[in-house]
Design a protein around this motif. Structure first.
Motif, PDB file in Angstrom:
ATOM      1  N   SER A 262      -4.916  -0.420  17.158  1.00  0.00           N
ATOM      2  CA  SER A 262      -4.472  -0.356  15.765  1.00  0.00           C
ATOM      3  C   SER A 262      -3.395  -1.397  15.490  1.00  0.00           C
ATOM      4  O   SER A 262      -3.308  -1.945  14.381  1.00  0.00           O
ATOM      5  CB  SER A 262      -3.943   1.046  15.443  1.00  0.00           C
ATOM      6  OG  SER A 262      -2.718   1.300  16.107  1.00  0.00           O
ATOM      7  N   THR A 263      -2.587  -1.709  16.498  1.00  0.00           N
ATOM      8  CA  THR A 263      -1.539  -2.715  16.343  1.00  0.00           C
ATOM      9  C   THR A 263      -2.124  -4.087  16.050  1.00  0.00           C
ATOM     10  O   THR A 263      -1.646  -4.809  15.161  1.00  0.00           O
ATOM     11  CB  THR A 263      -0.682  -2.778  17.619  1.00  0.00           C
ATOM     12  OG1 THR A 263       0.030  -1.547  17.775  1.00  0.00           O
ATOM     13  CG2 THR A 263       0.312  -3.925  17.568  1.00  0.00           C
ATOM     14  N   VAL A 264      -3.164  -4.459  16.760  1.00  0.00           N
ATOM     15  CA  VAL A 264      -3.800  -5.757  16.553  1.00  0.00           C
ATOM     16  C   VAL A 264      -4.411  -5.828  15.150  1.00  0.00           C
ATOM     17  O   VAL A 264      -4.257  -6.834  14.434  1.00  0.00           O
ATOM     18  CB  VAL A 264      -4.872  -6.008  17.625  1.00  0.00           C
ATOM     19  CG1 VAL A 264      -5.641  -7.295  17.324  1.00  0.00           C
ATOM     20  CG2 VAL A 264      -4.229  -6.093  19.006  1.00  0.00           C
ATOM     21  N   PHE A 265      -5.095  -4.770  14.740  1.00  0.00           N
ATOM     22  CA  PHE A 265      -5.693  -4.758  13.406  1.00  0.00           C
ATOM     23  C   PHE A 265      -4.623  -4.795  12.317  1.00  0.00           C
ATOM     24  O   PHE A 265      -4.773  -5.496  11.308  1.00  0.00           O
ATOM     25  CB  PHE A 265      -6.576  -3.519  13.233  1.00  0.00           C
ATOM     26  CG  PHE A 265      -7.988  -3.712  13.696  1.00  0.00           C
ATOM     27  CD1 PHE A 265      -8.917  -4.350  12.897  1.00  0.00           C
ATOM     28  CD2 PHE A 265      -8.388  -3.270  14.946  1.00  0.00           C
ATOM     29  CE1 PHE A 265     -10.222  -4.538  13.323  1.00  0.00           C
ATOM     30  CE2 PHE A 265      -9.685  -3.448  15.393  1.00  0.00           C
ATOM     31  CZ  PHE A 265     -10.612  -4.091  14.575  1.00  0.00           C
ATOM     32  N   LEU A 266      -3.553  -4.040  12.511  1.00  0.00           N
ATOM     33  CA  LEU A 266      -2.494  -4.020  11.512  1.00  0.00           C
ATOM     34  C   LEU A 266      -1.875  -5.403  11.348  1.00  0.00           C
ATOM     35  O   LEU A 266      -1.607  -5.847  10.217  1.00  0.00           O
ATOM     36  CB  LEU A 266      -1.417  -3.011  11.906  1.00  0.00           C
ATOM     37  CG  LEU A 266      -0.228  -2.893  10.949  1.00  0.00           C
ATOM     38  CD1 LEU A 266      -0.695  -2.428   9.575  1.00  0.00           C
ATOM     39  CD2 LEU A 266       0.819  -1.940  11.517  1.00  0.00           C
ATOM     40  N   ALA A 267      -1.640  -6.090  12.453  1.00  0.00           N
ATOM     41  CA  ALA A 267      -1.079  -7.439  12.378  1.00  0.00           C
ATOM     42  C   ALA A 267      -2.024  -8.389  11.658  1.00  0.00           C
ATOM     43  O   ALA A 267      -1.598  -9.197  10.816  1.00  0.00           O
ATOM     44  CB  ALA A 267      -0.781  -7.957  13.784  1.00  0.00           C
ATOM     45  N   ALA A 268      -3.309  -8.301  11.968  1.00  0.00           N
ATOM     46  CA  ALA A 268      -4.295  -9.181  11.342  1.00  0.00           C
ATOM     47  C   ALA A 268      -4.387  -8.931   9.840  1.00  0.00           C
ATOM     48  O   ALA A 268      -4.566  -9.872   9.050  1.00  0.00           O
ATOM     49  CB  ALA A 268      -5.656  -8.984  11.994  1.00  0.00           C
ATOM     50  N   MET A 269      -4.252  -7.666   9.432  1.00  0.00           N
ATOM     51  CA  MET A 269      -4.344  -7.327   8.014  1.00  0.00           C
ATOM     52  C   MET A 269      -3.060  -7.635   7.259  1.00  0.00           C
ATOM     53  O   MET A 269      -3.086  -8.073   6.108  1.00  0.00           O
ATOM     54  CB  MET A 269      -4.674  -5.837   7.842  1.00  0.00           C
ATOM     55  CG  MET A 269      -6.084  -5.441   8.223  1.00  0.00           C
ATOM     56  SD  MET A 269      -6.458  -3.720   7.797  1.00  0.00           S
ATOM     57  CE  MET A 269      -5.367  -2.832   8.921  1.00  0.00           C
ATOM     58  N   SER A 270      -1.913  -7.375   7.880  1.00  0.00           N
ATOM     59  CA  SER A 270      -0.655  -7.328   7.136  1.00  0.00           C
ATOM     60  C   SER A 270       0.262  -8.525   7.334  1.00  0.00           C
ATOM     61  O   SER A 270       1.218  -8.688   6.571  1.00  0.00           O
ATOM     62  CB  SER A 270       0.117  -6.056   7.518  1.00  0.00           C
ATOM     63  OG  SER A 270      -0.645  -4.897   7.268  1.00  0.00           O
ATOM     64  N   GLY A 271       0.023  -9.348   8.334  1.00  0.00           N
ATOM     65  CA  GLY A 271       0.924 -10.459   8.587  1.00  0.00           C
ATOM     66  C   GLY A 271       1.098 -11.384   7.396  1.00  0.00           C
ATOM     67  O   GLY A 271       2.182 -11.918   7.158  1.00  0.00           O
ATOM     68  N   SER A 272       0.040 -11.555   6.619  1.00  0.00           N
ATOM     69  CA  SER A 272       0.090 -12.463   5.468  1.00  0.00           C
ATOM     70  C   SER A 272       0.389 -11.754   4.158  1.00  0.00           C
ATOM     71  O   SER A 272       0.415 -12.400   3.103  1.00  0.00           O
ATOM     72  CB  SER A 272      -1.253 -13.200   5.344  1.00  0.00           C
ATOM     73  OG  SER A 272      -2.309 -12.265   5.154  1.00  0.00           O
ATOM     74  N   HIS A 273       0.635 -10.445   4.186  1.00  0.00           N
ATOM     75  CA  HIS A 273       0.832  -9.703   2.930  1.00  0.00           C
ATOM     76  C   HIS A 273       1.951 -10.257   2.047  1.00  0.00           C
ATOM     77  O   HIS A 273       1.746 -10.444   0.842  1.00  0.00           O
ATOM     78  CB  HIS A 273       1.083  -8.224   3.227  1.00  0.00           C
ATOM     79  CG  HIS A 273      -0.172  -7.451   3.471  1.00  0.00           C
ATOM     80  ND1 HIS A 273      -0.183  -6.121   3.860  1.00  0.00           N
ATOM     81  CD2 HIS A 273      -1.476  -7.811   3.379  1.00  0.00           C
ATOM     82  CE1 HIS A 273      -1.430  -5.710   3.993  1.00  0.00           C
ATOM     83  NE2 HIS A 273      -2.224  -6.720   3.717  1.00  0.00           N
ATOM     84  N   PRO A 274       3.161 -10.525   2.590  1.00  0.00           N
ATOM     85  CA  PRO A 274       4.207 -11.054   1.704  1.00  0.00           C
ATOM     86  C   PRO A 274       3.794 -12.358   1.029  1.00  0.00           C
ATOM     87  O   PRO A 274       4.011 -12.544  -0.178  1.00  0.00           O
ATOM     88  CB  PRO A 274       5.386 -11.261   2.655  1.00  0.00           C
ATOM     89  CG  PRO A 274       5.158 -10.292   3.763  1.00  0.00           C
ATOM     90  CD  PRO A 274       3.678 -10.270   3.950  1.00  0.00           C
ATOM     91  N   GLY A 275       3.201 -13.264   1.802  1.00  0.00           N
ATOM     92  CA  GLY A 275       2.766 -14.532   1.227  1.00  0.00           C
ATOM     93  C   GLY A 275       1.640 -14.364   0.226  1.00  0.00           C
ATOM     94  O   GLY A 275       1.625 -15.015  -0.828  1.00  0.00           O
ATOM     95  N   MET A 276       0.676 -13.498   0.530  1.00  0.00           N
ATOM     96  CA  MET A 276      -0.445 -13.271  -0.377  1.00  0.00           C
ATOM     97  C   MET A 276       0.034 -12.722  -1.712  1.00  0.00           C
ATOM     98  O   MET A 276      -0.385 -13.170  -2.781  1.00  0.00           O
ATOM     99  CB  MET A 276      -1.453 -12.314   0.255  1.00  0.00           C
ATOM    100  CG  MET A 276      -2.198 -12.895   1.447  1.00  0.00           C
ATOM    101  SD  MET A 276      -3.265 -11.688   2.281  1.00  0.00           S
ATOM    102  CE  MET A 276      -4.636 -11.570   1.103  1.00  0.00           C
ATOM    103  N   LEU A 277       0.927 -11.740  -1.657  1.00  0.00           N
ATOM    104  CA  LEU A 277       1.395 -11.134  -2.899  1.00  0.00           C
ATOM    105  C   LEU A 277       2.274 -12.091  -3.691  1.00  0.00           C
ATOM    106  O   LEU A 277       2.133 -12.208  -4.915  1.00  0.00           O
ATOM    107  CB  LEU A 277       2.162  -9.835  -2.599  1.00  0.00           C
ATOM    108  CG  LEU A 277       1.325  -8.549  -2.669  1.00  0.00           C
ATOM    109  CD1 LEU A 277       0.222  -8.568  -1.620  1.00  0.00           C
ATOM    110  CD2 LEU A 277       2.206  -7.329  -2.491  1.00  0.00           C
TER     111      LEU A 277
END
Length: 457
Positions: A361-376
């Motif tokens: 779950s850690t790997v998936f969370l990083a892949a999904m969320s690492g770019s969230h601040p930049g995307m938003l």
């Protein structure tokens, strides 16, 4: 044409700037801006995670009841209250940030969060002052919810606005890394306390230690943030428009509805995953899997270590290949994996199975969320960036993150199924995919380019 220059005290010399100047900031100021932006996010998550880790003890201290479920439900409801007011606080503080600047908003936020954390740690128990105790805890959660409502948005705006072209996802990812560091620190402190103190000591005073530690970060964070120069892009915007421009709510939604829907879709699956595997997991491990709390904390600690490095890696990959091109396959894969992952743990609840599931779950969370601040942040122009990010982020996190522990606990109690967290994550993933896909912003492979050209609108 004069550029912006950094003065000795770290501020920008506005008198030497033209309306379209490119700010020149030294590397020390950039590093200071990164530290100042992420410190509040770390404090926010440290407090939230600690509350989740010790929710069973907090229930005993402040919400005593003859029925364990009622006591836990009241504790989780108090946890959720902080999220209910987050959109309100986010909008108000987002407007404040868009009007007066990121630097001043971040300074106010760090003090408010420290005050609420201190109140949480110092409030006497129900046995000592009666019903005033849970009321003070609710007040602390309300204050914290209002303040952190603007934290993610303002910090993300600051980081992205300091980032050079082509590195906005990477710079924004440091906001997520601060949350990972908070996970590492909170789980480490929780593990130390639960293994070194008796249950009686934890109930009497041990659970308060992390909250008091978190409150100490407030003055330090305020000092650091006070010495940071204003965001370069915000300074340019201020030079163009002069006095702050008021924008009506109707005008904001007219111009940004598509971006708000897309941003909420981006966040929902990551928020649900984060809160299920971190805030809710300790309670799930004890009540459903009947394993000791320390089992969950070991995996959480390792997850924090990994995500401190994985979030920036995800940000770099998104800068290189495109955030939305990676969003769809990662979320689809997570939807397909969630049920087998929980089934794997529930079928044989052991530390080894739990730890394996936490790492996946850690790997998936990083892949999904690492770019969230930049995307938003790149979905909205500078003039209403904090407002837009705060609104979309907080609504999504409130509905699918903050309410997750209470929702899943209630559904599990009602259905008797230990696999309810998996169904919850699948639902969140499908909602995210639909909301992003059916917006123009989500189908455009390069939304950041549009936002970058609109920074001074």
């Amino acid at each position: 044409m004069n550029d912006l220059h950094t003065l000795d005290d770290g501020t920008l010399d506005r008198s030497r700037a033209s309306s379209d100047a490119a700010p020149q900031l030294n590397p020390r100021m950039v590093r200071r801006a990164i530290v100042a932006s992420v410190l509040g996010s770390g404090l926010e998550w440290f407090d939230f995670l600690v509350y989740g880790y010790f929710s069973k003890i907090i229930a005993q201290v402040f919400f005593p009841s003859d029925h364990a479920f009622v006591s836990i439900a009241l504790t989780l409801a108090t946890f959720a209250i902080g999220f209910v007011v987050r959109p309100i606080g986010g909008i108000l503080l987002g407007i404040y940030s868009d009007r007066v600047g990121r630097r001043r908003a971040l300074s106010v936020l760090i003090l408010a969060m420290a005050a609420s954390t201190l109140l949480m740690g110092l409030t006497p128990s129900y046995a000592t002052i009666g019903v005033a105790a849970p009321l003070l805890i609710v007040l602390a959660r309300l204050l914290q919810g209002m303040s952190v409502g603007g934290q993610f948005a303002t910090a993300s705006a600051m980081l992205v606005e300091y980032a050079p072209p082509g590195k906005k996802m990477f710079y924004g990812s440091f906001n997520m890394s601060s949350q990972a560091f908070a996970l590492l620190l909170s789980s480490g402190v929780g593990l130390l306390l639960t293994t070194q103190l008796t249950h009686a000591q934890l109930v009497a005073w041990g659970w308060r230690v992390p909250f008091l530690m978190g409150a100490l970060a407030g003055p330090i964070g305020f000092y650091i943030r006070h010495r940071v120069a204003e965001s370069p892009e915000f300074v340019q915007l201020s030079a163009h428009r002069g006095a702050p421009v008021k924008q009506s709510v109707r005008a904001f939604f007219r111009d940004n509805t598509d971006a708000v829907i897309c941003a909420m879709g981006v966040i929902i699956v990551g928020a649900a995953t984060n809160y299920v595997w971190h805030s809710y997991l300790p309670l799930y491990v004890e009540r459903q899997l009947h394993l000791p709390l320390s089992n969950a904390l070991v995996g959480a600690f390792v997850s924090g270590v990994l995500n401190v490095m994985l979030f920036p890696l995800a940000g770099k990959l998104c800068d290189r290949y495109g955030a939305y091109r990676l969003f769809y396959p990662v979320v689809i894969a997570w939807v397909l994996v969630s049920y087998p992952l929980f089934s794997f743990v529930v079928a044989a609840p052991t530390f080894a199975h739990l730890f394996t599931a936490q790492m996946i779950s850690t790997v998936f969370l990083a892949a999904m969320s690492g770019s969230h601040p930049g995307m938003l942040a790149t979905l909205f122009p500078v003039r209403n960036r904090s407002t837009g990010v705060a609104l979309s982020y907080n609504v999504a996190v409130t509905l699918f993150g903050g309410l997750a522990p209470l929702t899943i606990t209630s559904l599990t109690q009602w259905t008797g199924s230990s696999l309810m967290p998996a169904f919850y994550l699948i639902f969140a993933g499908l909602v995210s995919l639909a909301m992003v896909f059916f917006t123009k912003s989500g189908r455009d492979p390069a939304p950041a380019a549009r936002a970058g050209s609109a920074t001074t609108h």
